[in-house]
Design an enzyme around this catalytic site. Structure first.
Site, PDB file in Angstrom:
ATOM      1  CG  HIS A  99       4.254  -1.545   2.419  1.00 46.69           C
ATOM      2  ND1 HIS A  99       3.015  -1.943   2.315  1.00 46.69           N
ATOM      3  CD2 HIS A  99       4.396  -2.073   3.715  1.00 46.69           C
ATOM      4  CE1 HIS A  99       2.236  -2.575   3.413  1.00 46.69           C
ATOM      5  NE2 HIS A  99       3.158  -2.574   4.205  1.00 46.69           N
ATOM      6  CB  CYS A 153       3.609  -6.348  15.739  1.00 45.19           C
ATOM      7  SG  CYS A 153       2.369  -4.702  16.082  1.00 45.19           S
ATOM      8  CG  HIS A 174      -0.311  -0.006   2.578  1.00 44.15           C
ATOM      9  ND1 HIS A 174       0.408   0.757   3.021  1.00 44.15           N
ATOM     10  CD2 HIS A 174      -0.518  -0.910   3.528  1.00 44.15           C
ATOM     11  CE1 HIS A 174       0.989   0.623   4.215  1.00 44.15           C
ATOM     12  NE2 HIS A 174       0.095  -0.559   4.634  1.00 44.15           N
ATOM     13  CG  HIS A 220      -1.486  -5.192  13.488  1.00 47.16           C
ATOM     14  ND1 HIS A 220      -0.298  -5.001  14.383  1.00 47.16           N
ATOM     15  CD2 HIS A 220      -1.367  -5.136  12.279  1.00 47.16           C
ATOM     16  CE1 HIS A 220       0.677  -4.783  13.132  1.00 47.16           C
ATOM     17  NE2 HIS A 220       0.148  -4.783  12.014  1.00 47.16           N
ATOM     18  CB  CYS A 229      -1.957  -4.700  18.448  1.00 45.97           C
ATOM     19  SG  CYS A 229      -0.762  -3.914  17.612  1.00 45.97           S
ATOM     20  CE  LYS A 282      -5.981  -6.280   3.109  1.00 43.84           C
ATOM     21  NZ  LYS A 282      -5.485  -7.628   2.766  1.00 43.84           N
ATOM     22  CB  CYS A 305       0.820  -8.124  18.196  1.00 39.58           C
ATOM     23  SG  CYS A 305      -0.041  -7.576  16.858  1.00 39.58           S
ATOM     24  CE  LYS A 340      -2.446   2.082  12.502  1.00 37.90           C
ATOM     25  NZ  LYS A 340      -2.487   0.896  11.448  1.00 37.90           N
TER      26      LYS A 340
HETATM   27  N1  MSP Z   1       8.839  -7.062   8.048  1.00 44.82           N
HETATM   28  C1  MSP Z   1       8.962  -6.017   8.864  1.00 44.82           C
HETATM   29  C2  MSP Z   1      10.182  -5.184   8.727  1.00 44.82           C
HETATM   30  C3  MSP Z   1      11.416  -5.966   8.796  1.00 44.82           C
HETATM   31  S1  MSP Z   1      12.721  -5.016   8.395  1.00 44.82           S
HETATM   32  C4  MSP Z   1      14.072  -5.931   8.861  1.00 44.82           C
HETATM   33  C5  MSP Z   1       7.568  -5.127   8.662  1.00 44.82           C
HETATM   34  N2  MSP Z   1       7.111  -5.077   7.506  1.00 44.82           N
HETATM   35  S2  MSP Z   1       5.643  -4.123   7.042  1.00 44.82           S
HETATM   36  O1  MSP Z   1       5.029  -5.087   5.881  1.00 44.82           O
HETATM   37  O2  MSP Z   1       4.751  -4.195   8.174  1.00 44.82           O
HETATM   38  O3  MSP Z   1       6.267  -3.037   6.769  1.00 44.82           O
HETATM   39  C6  MSP Z   1       6.445  -2.109   7.797  1.00 44.82           C
HETATM   40  C7  MSP Z   1       6.932  -0.790   6.985  1.00 44.82           C
HETATM   41  O4  MSP Z   1       6.159  -0.454   5.725  1.00 44.82           O
HETATM   42  C8  MSP Z   1       7.403   0.425   8.047  1.00 44.82           C
HETATM   43  O5  MSP Z   1       8.679   0.452   8.577  1.00 44.82           O
HETATM   44  C9  MSP Z   1       7.068   1.581   6.837  1.00 44.82           C
HETATM   45  O6  MSP Z   1       8.307   1.822   6.258  1.00 44.82           O
HETATM   46  C10 MSP Z   1       6.142   1.136   5.886  1.00 44.82           C
HETATM   47  N3  MSP Z   1       4.818   1.442   6.564  1.00 44.82           N
HETATM   48  C11 MSP Z   1       3.727   0.593   6.832  1.00 44.82           C
HETATM   49  N4  MSP Z   1       2.595   1.319   7.181  1.00 44.82           N
HETATM   50  C12 MSP Z   1       3.008   2.796   6.955  1.00 44.82           C
HETATM   51  C13 MSP Z   1       2.136   3.880   6.842  1.00 44.82           C
HETATM   52  N5  MSP Z   1       0.690   3.861   7.286  1.00 44.82           N
HETATM   53  N6  MSP Z   1       2.646   5.046   6.519  1.00 44.82           N
HETATM   54  C14 MSP Z   1       4.157   4.986   6.073  1.00 44.82           C
HETATM   55  N7  MSP Z   1       4.840   3.965   6.166  1.00 44.82           N
HETATM   56  C15 MSP Z   1       4.353   2.635   6.766  1.00 44.82           C
HETATM   57  O7  MSP Z   1       7.524  -4.576   9.390  1.00 44.82           O
END
Ligand code: MSP
Length: 477
Positions: A21, A129, A18, A146, A143, A299, A126, A296
């Site tokens: 990421h 997370c 999304h 989530h 959490c 989904k 969680c 926030k």
């Molecule tokens: N797999 C772990 C990260 C491991 S790194 C060694 C993880 N993955 S995740 O798919 O949940 O992605 C988290 C990352 O996605 C956050 O650090 C950030 O970069 C990005 N984001 C997820 N949601 C976000 C927002 N709503 N806004 C901005 N970035 C965010 O955690």
């Protein structure tokens, strides 16, 4: 030549990306491109965190084997990144053979040195997370990030890493900027969290799972798999071992991540590196979250923005620009299609678009003798210290602001000088100046909107015969 290693988190492929990421990955790409343009040897890494309970659960839901499930999603993620012209040098996958080998080696070293031991643990977990939680981390037992069904109580015999032996040292290192976390508010949050951790008994952390089979087996006890966060963090180091000619890149120059991942990157990861005797990353940049229309993104709320929606509406370069302009640098930032539309029309379709088309029409068929050395990227960055500083501090929203000022100045210059009313040498002097300003803007936009800058701006205004450029960004109605 200077080397520069920049990483994004590796994302869970339980679904497609999304805008959160996408944002982090685009920000890192812009910084990577900036360093390449400064003639540094850049290693830009992103990828997927494919093991663990969360991804395994998503595979079950989809009725697929986890490997098949992640293989399909890995293709989709890479397709998105290609559509956005992301220039990552490698795409890391934790299910790769090389990664499993490096993780096994690192864990075995810690085990042999007595830094890992076996114990039983009961706690709240969680799944969203992939993290054990303290009561304090939850709001009404949930959490904050989530769904409630993601919280489970678990009792397992696990291997534990002697994290407690490093917490005081890490606290000091964060305070002294030996572990450099920016911006300041994200640094302060980590100091406060370590203080709480120490006050709560300075516990060690689990580094294995007994009940999760989708993971890298613990080398000396294959009944257990490696805790997904531990092997995920190791990707940054293992990448320098797996890929050719990357061994010189550790330690990373900067890890980019969102605030929810701060603790793992700024505290847990350094603890493992200290225990392994490896150098620590030089910078950790932690941004806030994108919220959508004040809420926030999630989904269950149905307000998730996908990169595809942005690409369809604003094109690849438009999406990159808008994400950068709305970067949640320090705090969270609220985005909406209304905001994106307004910004797109004002700055890209009107501001930049008008400048290029106005000048293009006036100089069609001409060519001015321009000294391009003055207009190479490195020189222009030196000439624009606010932009240089903003890049150094990863304030990419300010980079966009500064470039936009230069565009506005150029438009004002034209309105003031009215070359269309002038003749002869007087007219040519104004137009040459306008073309030079456009080349400067094109160069400065290279990291942010690479295709537009390269093909539609520089391609036209550095050619031997100028033509009227095609429309850069079509106005939205
Ligand atoms: N797999 C772990 C990260 C491991 S790194 C060694 C993880 N993955 S995740 O798919 O949940 O992605 C988290 C990352 O996605 C956050 O650090 C950030 O970069 C990005 N984001 C997820 N949601 C976000 C927002 N709503 N806004 C901005 N970035 C965010 O955690």
């Amino acid at each position: 030549m200077a080397k520069f290693y920049i990483t994004t988190p590796i994302y869970y492929p339980n679904d497609v990306p999304h805008i959160g990421h996408t944002g982090t990955t685009v920000f890192a790409d812009i910084v990577a491109r900036h360093h390449r343009l400064l003639s540094e040897e850049v290693f830009f890494l992103t990828g997927l965190d494919e093991h663990g309970q969360k991804v395994a659960g998503a595979a079950v839901k989809a009725g697929q084997e986890p490997q098949e499930f992640v293989d399909e999603l890995a293709v989709k993620w890479q397709d998105y990144w290609k559509k956005l012209d992301l220039s990552n040098d490698e795409f890391f996958r934790t299910t790769s053979k090389g990664h499993k080998e490096v993780v096994s080696e690192l864990l075995t070293k810690l085990w042999n040195e007595g830094k890992i031991y076996k114990a039983t643990y009961k706690g709240i977990y969680c799944v969203g997370c992939e993290e054990f939680k303290a009561e304090r981390d939850l709001i009404d037992g949930k959490c904050p990030e989530h769904r409630p069904d993601q919280i489970v109580t678990q009792e397992e015999t696990n291997y534990f890493f002697k994290f407690s032996e490093y917490t005081h040292q890490i606290r000091e290192m964060i305070v002294n900027d030996q572990i450099k976390i920016s911006p300041q508010n994200k640094k302060n949050e980590m100091i406060a969290k370590i203080d709480e951790w120490i006050k709560d008994g300075n516990k060690d952390i689990s580094c294995s799972r007994q009940t999760v089979s989708w993971g890298i087996p613990i080398p000396w006890d294959t009944e257990q798999t490696t805790y997904v966060w531990v092997e995920a963090l190791m990707n940054y180091y293992s990448a320098t071992k797996i890929y050719q000619n990357r061994s010189e890149y550790w330690p990373a120059d900067v890890h980019f991540l969102g605030k929810g991942n701060n603790w793992f990157h700024s505290v847990i990861w350094p603890a493992f590196l200290l225990a392994l005797g490896l150098p620590l990353p030089k910078n950790i940049y932690v941004h806030g979250y994108y919220n959508v229309e004040g809420k926030k993104m999630g989904k269950s709320l149905g307000n998730v923005i996908s990169p595809q929606q942005l690409i369809d509406r604003y094109g690849s370069d438009g999406t990159r620009y808008l994400l950068c302009a709305s970067m949640p640098y320090k705090e969270d930032s609220d985005v909406s299609f209304e905001w994106f539309d307004q910004k797109y029309n004002a700055e890209l379709a009107n501001g930049l678009g008008n400048l290029i088309s106005r000048v293009g029409k006036l100089v069609e068929g001409k060519n001015y003798d321009i000294d391009f050395t003055k207009f190479n990227y490195s020189n222009l960055i030196e000439k624009n210290p606010e932009i240089k500083k903003a890049y150094e501090e990863y304030r990419l929203q300010d980079v966009v602001k500064e470039i936009n000022k230069i565009v506005n100045d150029a438009n004002e210059f034209l309105s003031r000088e009215t070359p269309w009313k002038k003749e002869g040498e007087e007219k040519e002097t104004v137009l040459k100046e306008a073309v030079q300003r456009i080349i400067e803007i094109g160069e400065l936009l290279l990291p942010i909107t690479p295709n537009t800058a390269n093909q539609k701006i520089l391609g036209v205004f550095t050619s031997t015969k100028y033509s009227v450029p095609e429309i850069l960004f079509k106005r939205l109605v």
